[in-house]
Design an enzyme around this catalytic site. Structure first.
Site, PDB file in Angstrom:
ATOM      1  NE  ARG A 150      -4.115   1.768   2.399  1.00  0.00           N
ATOM      2  CZ  ARG A 150      -4.437   2.578   3.395  1.00  0.00           C
ATOM      3  NH1 ARG A 150      -3.686   2.608   4.493  1.00  0.00           N
ATOM      4  NH2 ARG A 150      -5.523   3.340   3.343  1.00  0.00           N
TER       5      ARG A 150
ATOM      6  CB  ILE B 144      -6.149   5.578  -0.326  1.00  0.00           C
ATOM      7  CG1 ILE B 144      -5.846   4.082  -0.522  1.00  0.00           C
ATOM      8  CG2 ILE B 144      -5.501   6.110   0.932  1.00  0.00           C
ATOM      9  CD1 ILE B 144      -4.353   3.785  -0.701  1.00  0.00           C
ATOM     10  CB  SER B 145     -10.948   2.393   0.521  1.00  0.00           C
ATOM     11  OG  SER B 145     -11.808   3.046  -0.368  1.00  0.00           O
ATOM     12  CD  GLN B 146     -11.290   1.046   7.940  1.00  0.00           C
ATOM     13  OE1 GLN B 146     -12.163   1.902   7.797  1.00  0.00           O
ATOM     14  NE2 GLN B 146     -11.257   0.226   8.964  1.00  0.00           N
TER      15      GLN B 146
END
Length: 217
Positions: free
Chosen positions: A37, A63-65
């Protein structure tokens, strides 16, 4: 972070956090272990790349969890031959995860800058099975349809009709829906010969799905 031992420890904690939130599919966990990530989180928030939290990116997006990325990916029930449409490229992280699990990923975003930056990361990571477009994702990609799976990473008031039309019979779409940015549900839609079947999966919070190209495009 340059200390290999410390980095390995953070990645191990990262995977533990995913499992504890319900990401149990071995293929999804392997993909999330393979795709770092870190490259998708830049600037002030780079040090928080391995936290299970959404983070700001350019163009007012997020940016998503990671656990939500994992749960949405898991809900798609992917197979290696699938062709997938992602609506909302954002940082490119979700598309990169998908690229490890399916034959081909098409991803669209209304922000030209985000698509350009995501393409650069895909090339650097040699993710050759992703094609990224600057386009109005609410209308999907008719020229590439139909799709085995569709994932939407922005919240619509309801599952968008143009996207439902581009889903194969037997296909699955995962999309957050809700009238406001505070009350949203992640739903899974399965297309059958006779119509669509809807399952509510969990509460979520995403940026809204907006029609049209962004002013920077």
């Amino acid at each position: 972070m340059s200390d290999p031992a410390a980095l390995a420890q953070r990645k191990m904690q990262f995977l533990f956090a995913l499992r504890s939130k319900g990401v149990t599919d071995p293929r999804v966990l392997t993909a999330m272990e393979q795709i770092d990530r870190g490259p998708f989180v830049r600037g002030l928030f780079a040090e928080r790349a391995y936290e299970d939290t959404p983070l700001p990116i350019a163009c007012g997006q997020t940016i998503s969890q990671p656990s939500v990325v994992g749960l949405m990916t898991q809900a798609l029930d992917l197979s290696p031959r699938d062709k997938v449409l992602e609506v909302g490229t954002g940082s490119g992280y979700q598309a990169a995860i998908l690229s490890q699990l399916v034959r081909r990923v098409y991803t669209v975003d209304r922000h030209k800058r985000l698509v350009h930056e995501a393409r650069r990361i895909f090339e650097a990571m040699d993710l050759a099975n992703i094609t990224a477009f600057t386009a109005d994702g609410s209308f999907g990609l008719p020229d590439q349809a139909p799709f085995d799976r569709i994932i939407v990473t922005a919240a619509a008031e309801d599952a968008p009709g143009p996207l439902l039309a581009q889903l194969k019979v037997g296909g699955i779409m995962v999309v957050p829906v809700g009238q406001t940015d505070t009350v949203q549900s992640l739903i899974r839609v399965r297309r059958h010969e006779s119509g669509f079947e809807y399952d509510e999966l969990r509460p979520v919070r995403f940026v809204p799905l907006v029609e049209g190209l962004a002013p920077d495009s």
